[in-house]
Structure formats: structure tokens, C-alpha cells
Design a protein around this motif. Structure first.
Motif, mmCIF file in Angstrom:
data_model
loop_
_atom_site.group_PDB
_atom_site.id
_atom_site.type_symbol
_atom_site.label_atom_id
_atom_site.label_comp_id
_atom_site.label_asym_id
_atom_site.label_seq_id
_atom_site.Cartn_x
_atom_site.Cartn_y
_atom_site.Cartn_z
ATOM 1 N N SER A 60 0.831 -1.204 0.000
ATOM 2 C CA SER A 60 0.000 0.000 0.000
ATOM 3 C C SER A 60 0.867 1.256 0.000
ATOM 4 O O SER A 60 0.497 2.279 -0.599
ATOM 5 C CB SER A 60 -0.939 -0.005 1.211
ATOM 6 O OG SER A 60 -0.234 0.242 2.418
ATOM 7 N N ASP A 81 1.063 3.586 -3.261
ATOM 8 C CA ASP A 81 0.278 4.748 -2.853
ATOM 9 C C ASP A 81 -1.213 4.434 -2.781
ATOM 10 O O ASP A 81 -2.061 5.190 -3.257
ATOM 11 C CB ASP A 81 0.524 5.919 -3.827
ATOM 12 C CG ASP A 81 0.089 7.256 -3.224
ATOM 13 O OD1 ASP A 81 0.082 7.356 -1.978
ATOM 14 O OD2 ASP A 81 -0.276 8.165 -3.982
ATOM 15 N N SER A 99 -4.615 3.957 -0.626
ATOM 16 C CA SER A 99 -5.229 4.356 0.638
ATOM 17 C C SER A 99 -5.809 3.117 1.312
ATOM 18 O O SER A 99 -6.466 2.293 0.655
ATOM 19 C CB SER A 99 -6.346 5.375 0.394
ATOM 20 O OG SER A 99 -7.113 5.561 1.573
ATOM 21 N N ASP A 127 -8.211 3.020 3.151
ATOM 22 C CA ASP A 127 -9.667 3.166 3.209
ATOM 23 C C ASP A 127 -10.337 2.787 1.893
ATOM 24 O O ASP A 127 -11.551 2.588 1.844
ATOM 25 C CB ASP A 127 -10.053 4.606 3.563
ATOM 26 C CG ASP A 127 -9.745 4.946 5.017
ATOM 27 O OD1 ASP A 127 -9.750 4.019 5.852
ATOM 28 O OD2 ASP A 127 -9.499 6.121 5.300
ATOM 29 N N ARG A 160 -11.929 -1.543 2.986
ATOM 30 C CA ARG A 160 -11.307 -0.622 3.930
ATOM 31 C C ARG A 160 -10.678 -1.442 5.053
ATOM 32 O O ARG A 160 -11.330 -2.304 5.645
ATOM 33 C CB ARG A 160 -12.325 0.338 4.527
ATOM 34 C CG ARG A 160 -11.750 1.242 5.634
ATOM 35 C CD ARG A 160 -12.808 2.059 6.338
ATOM 36 N NE ARG A 160 -13.400 3.025 5.438
ATOM 37 C CZ ARG A 160 -14.707 3.186 5.247
ATOM 38 N NH1 ARG A 160 -15.554 2.398 5.899
ATOM 39 N NH2 ARG A 160 -15.165 4.098 4.414
ATOM 40 N N PRO A 162 0.325 1.181 10.891
ATOM 41 C CA PRO A 162 0.352 2.057 9.710
ATOM 42 C C PRO A 162 0.139 3.528 10.090
ATOM 43 O O PRO A 162 -0.615 3.835 11.020
ATOM 44 C CB PRO A 162 -0.805 1.538 8.856
ATOM 45 C CG PRO A 162 -1.029 0.135 9.314
ATOM 46 C CD PRO A 162 -0.699 0.119 10.760
ATOM 47 N N GLU A 163 0.782 4.414 9.356
ATOM 48 C CA GLU A 163 0.682 5.842 9.645
ATOM 49 C C GLU A 163 -0.743 6.362 9.501
ATOM 50 O O GLU A 163 -1.141 7.303 10.193
ATOM 51 C CB GLU A 163 1.605 6.626 8.704
ATOM 52 C CG GLU A 163 3.087 6.439 8.986
ATOM 53 C CD GLU A 163 3.952 7.296 8.071
ATOM 54 O OE1 GLU A 163 3.366 8.064 7.270
ATOM 55 O OE2 GLU A 163 5.184 7.194 8.160
ATOM 56 N N GLU A 164 -1.526 5.740 8.606
ATOM 57 C CA GLU A 164 -2.900 6.203 8.386
ATOM 58 C C GLU A 164 -3.819 5.904 9.565
ATOM 59 O O GLU A 164 -4.917 6.467 9.659
ATOM 60 C CB GLU A 164 -3.489 5.540 7.140
ATOM 61 C CG GLU A 164 -2.897 6.004 5.825
ATOM 62 C CD GLU A 164 -3.608 5.354 4.650
ATOM 63 O OE1 GLU A 164 -4.856 5.323 4.650
ATOM 64 O OE2 GLU A 164 -2.931 4.863 3.731
ATOM 65 N N MET A 165 -3.394 5.027 10.439
ATOM 66 C CA MET A 165 -4.277 4.570 11.518
ATOM 67 C C MET A 165 -3.942 5.238 12.837
ATOM 68 O O MET A 165 -2.785 5.473 13.155
ATOM 69 C CB MET A 165 -4.193 3.046 11.658
ATOM 70 C CG MET A 165 -4.727 2.310 10.451
ATOM 71 S SD MET A 165 -4.683 0.517 10.659
ATOM 72 C CE MET A 165 -5.504 -0.013 9.145
ATOM 73 N N GLN A 166 -4.989 5.520 13.602
ATOM 74 C CA GLN A 166 -4.849 6.086 14.932
ATOM 75 C C GLN A 166 -5.159 4.991 15.958
ATOM 76 O O GLN A 166 -6.254 4.451 15.972
ATOM 77 C CB GLN A 166 -5.823 7.261 15.124
ATOM 78 C CG GLN A 166 -5.593 8.412 14.163
ATOM 79 C CD GLN A 166 -4.257 9.099 14.394
ATOM 80 O OE1 GLN A 166 -3.855 9.294 15.541
ATOM 81 N NE2 GLN A 166 -3.581 9.466 13.319
#
Length: 396
Positions: free
Chosen positions: A218, A222, A224, A226, A268, A302-306
Motif C-alpha cells: 500500500s 500509494d 489508501s 480506506d 477498507r 500504519p501511519e494512516e491509523m490512529q
């Protein structure tokens, strides 16, 4: 009142009998214990399933049988009665002596009443119960699907030996006391997948490899997290050497479909499932100081996840040792479904539980006829020093 025909005998006579009427009965020529004839008491909502043969009896010789519909499981128990219950067969149930001639014969006149073929001492009763899924977890976990098996590098002798511990859907329905719907739900909860006709759990290290490669791809492409296009993800993972079946499985375990059209399917990635996976990997080596654990956990997700520690409810326990807080793995997925055994393990782990810690470990217990409050009353003692204090639960 409609009078029965002179040639009518058997159950038909009783079906036409009015409440204030009476009829003479007699013993059937075949009267006896007839252990193969058993009365079954049914709720009306179950009657169509039974009459249309949409039920099955499941259980091994050493287990008490259960009756399963498509979606529910029922225990089968014998209930005795002190009253005499007569079983009267239909008129065409070989009721006549061999020398009977016709409906005007003397024998018919002597046997005009209904004939009792058996006196039933009681009946079988159905009570809805929870599916018995602990056995499912045990047998499906016997032989996890590993990277060696996927790559064909597993020793031939080991492969032949392990094949005896693989189970098809038919095997599972014969061995596990659960309805078909409950069995499918149980397999989904175990993240099981059907491979070559056998239901398998994928080895945790192998699933970790697939997930990490998906996340790596991913970043490279690149994508996403989601909006992952199914075909792209699966094709790239397959080119990386992973079976196509397991590429799909990875998406199902760690994600959810958000769009399904003719030309594409979009997934997602689920932040909680992914973050819990990495927390388990870190803690699989043993307990960690909270600061050390959180630092590594934040680094690998992953950086996208909180990520938040509240994601780990029902997965980890914390404990104070001096001034330090330690965290260790204690996953609800490792606990049995049987309430008595579940509570026994919980109280061996901790003699006292606050509600906020206990609740995540019992919320999945779904016992017909027993609410969560009833389970707590049955298996725990509750103490609350003051009105404002957090209730504490100990073993009953």
C-alpha cells in the motif's frame, strides 16, 4: 356429533371425539414397550422444521444429543410423567388379526375401539441452548495452515500425518453440536478459511507475513487503506508468492467491504483489527512495561491509523508492580465458551475483577434464557463498599 364409521378405529376415532364423550379402548395385538417410539414435545414454531425434515440430531456416541434447526441448537431431555399416556396408531398400522375378513366380520365388532400400542412413560423435551463451539476451536486449531504448506516445502511424512487432522464441512457438522448458521459464525470468529475443501486456521506468523506485505504494497503503490481495490491487492500479493485464496482471506480478516460493483470491489482496512494484531505480535514474547509497549506499538502500526489503548479491551491486562505499569497478553479468543469454565479461568487469572475489566471478557457469552446479570449472579459475588465505588466481582 359426527359418528365414526363402523370400520374406523385407531387415532382417527380419538381425533373426532368431543370433550364430553367417551370411547372404549383396548390393547393392540402388537402392544409392547416399543422403545423405538418416543414422544417429542415441540413448540409450534419448530413444527414446520420437523415436519419438513429440516432438523438434524448431532452428537458423538459419548455426548448427549442435540437437535439443530438451520439457526438454533436445542438440548434433548427426557421428562417422565406420572400419568398414563396411551399411544394409539392410525387404523392402517397393521392393526388387524390375520383372520379378519371385512368390515362386517365378527373380529371387527370385537375390536371396534381404538387400540393402544404403547404406554409412554414420558416425552422428550427441547430446550434452546448455546452452540457447543469449544470443540470447533479445538479441532480446527489442530493443524494450522503454514507458509511451508503454502510453498509446498513441508515434509511429505508430516503432510500425510497432518491430513488425518483436516476437516471438511460435513466432518464439522457431524462432530460439532451447533446449527449450520452457528457453525458458520463460529468459523468466522476463528478467522477460519476453507482451503482445498478443508476448514483451516492460518498460522499466526503466516498471517502476519501476508498483512505486512499488504501494508508494504500500500505504501509502494500509494494505496489508501480506506479504498483498497480488491483485484489490485490480490494480484500484487499473488505476485509476491502468496496463494490467491489467502490474499482474499487477509482482506476479510483485517478489513471490510465498503463497495461492491460489477467492475470492482473496494475494501477498507479495519484500524482496530490491524492494531490489535500488532499488539498481539509484540506481547506474544511476554509482558512489557507500558511505555516500552506503547512506543513499539505506535512505531509498527500504519501511519494512516490512529491507535488507542482502549482498542485492546478484552485483549490485554495491566498490572502495577511498584511504580511501573506492565501490560501482558490475555485475549478473549483464548477463553472457552462454556460459562462455568470461562469464569473459573478468569478468577484463576485474577481473584478480584472490577467491572470495567471483567465486562470485555464476558460480553460474548450468549446463553439462551440467561442475561449477563443472571450469569453474574450465578458465577460471581458482587461487593461495593460505597455507593460511589466501582463494584468488585469475586468467585461464587
Amino acid at each position: 356429533m359426527e359418528q365414526p364409521q363402523p370400520c374406523s378405529r385407531g387415532a382417527q376415532v380419538l381425533l373426532n371425539l368431543q370433550p364430553t364423550s367417551s370411547v372404549s379402548i383396548q390393547y393392540h395385538p402388537l402392544f409392547g414397550p416399543h422403545d423405538d417410539l418416543i414422544l417429542l414435545e415441540l413448540d409450534e414454531k419448530l413444527l414446520p422444521d420437523v415436519l419438513h425434515q429440516r432438523v438434524t440430531l448431532r452428537g458423538q456416541p459419548d455426548e448427549d444429543a442435540v437437535l439443530c434447526t438451520k439457526s438454533k441448537t436445542y438440548s434433548v431431555k427426557f421428562v417422565g410423567t406420572s400419568n398414563s399416556v396411551f399411544l394409539v396408531p392410525p387404523a392402517d398400522y397393521s392393526t388387524l388379526p390375520e383372520n379378519s375378513q371385512d368390515c362386517n366380520g365378527e373380529v371387527y365388532e370385537r375390536q371396534i375401539g381404538p387400540s393402544v400400542i404403547k404406554i409412554a412413560p414420558g416425552n422428550m423435551e427441547l430446550v434452546e441452548v448455546a452452540p457447543r463451539l469449544d470443540k470447533l476451536k479445538s479441532i480446527v486449531s489442530e493443524n494450522p495452515y503454514s507458509s511451508h504448506e503454502a510453498l509446498g516445502t513441508k515434509d511429505l511424512e508430516l503432510t500425510e500425518r497432518s491430513m488425518s487432522r483436516l476437516y471438511t464441512w460435513d466432518d464439522l457438522t457431524n462432530m460439532v453440536q451447533a446449527s449450520d448458521d452457528e457453525l458458520r459464525t463460529g468459523l468466522q470468529a476463528l478467522s477460519a478459511v476453507e482451503i482445498d475443501g478443508y476448514w483451516r486456521i492460518v498460522d499466526e506468523k503466516y498471517m502476519d507475513m501476508i498483512l505486512r506485505m499488504l501494508l508494504h504494497n500500500s505504501v509502494l503503490n500509494d494505496w489508501s487503506l480506506d479504498t483498497l481495490i480488491e483485484d489490485k491487492v490480490v494480484n500484487v500479493l499473488e505476485s509476491d508468492g502468496f496463494p490467491r485464496k489467502l490474499a482474499y482471506h487477509c482482506l476479510r480478516v483485517y478489513g471490510s467491504r465498503v463497495e461492491e460493483a460489477i467492475d470492482r470491489v473496494v475494501w477498507r482496512m479495519d484500524a482496530r483489527r490491524v492494531c490489535v494484531h500488532f499488539a498481539r505480535q509484540i506481547l506474544s514474547e511476554g509482558k512489557r512495561k507500558m511505555e516500552s509497549f506503547m512506543e513499539e506499538w505506535m512505531r509498527v502500526i500504519p501511519e494512516e491509523m490512529q491507535a488507542g489503548f482502549d482498542m485492546l479491551e478484552g485483549e490485554v491486562l495491566t498490572e502495577k508492580l511498584g511504580v511501573e505499569t506492565w501490560v501482558r497478553l490475555f485475549s478473549i479468543s483464548s477463553l472457552p465458551y462454556t460459562p462455568a469454565v470461562r469464569f473459573s479461568i478468569l478468577f484463576k487469572e485474577r481473584p478480584k475483577w472490577e467491572w470495567k475489566d471483567l465486562e470485555p471478557y464476558i460480553r460474548d457469552l450468549n446463553i439462551p434464557g440467561l442475561s449477563s446479570e443472571a450469569l453474574l449472579l450465578k458465577y460471581t459475588r458482587r461487593t461495593q463498599p460505597t455507593v460511589d465505588a466501582e463494584p468488585v466481582f469475586t468467585a461464587r
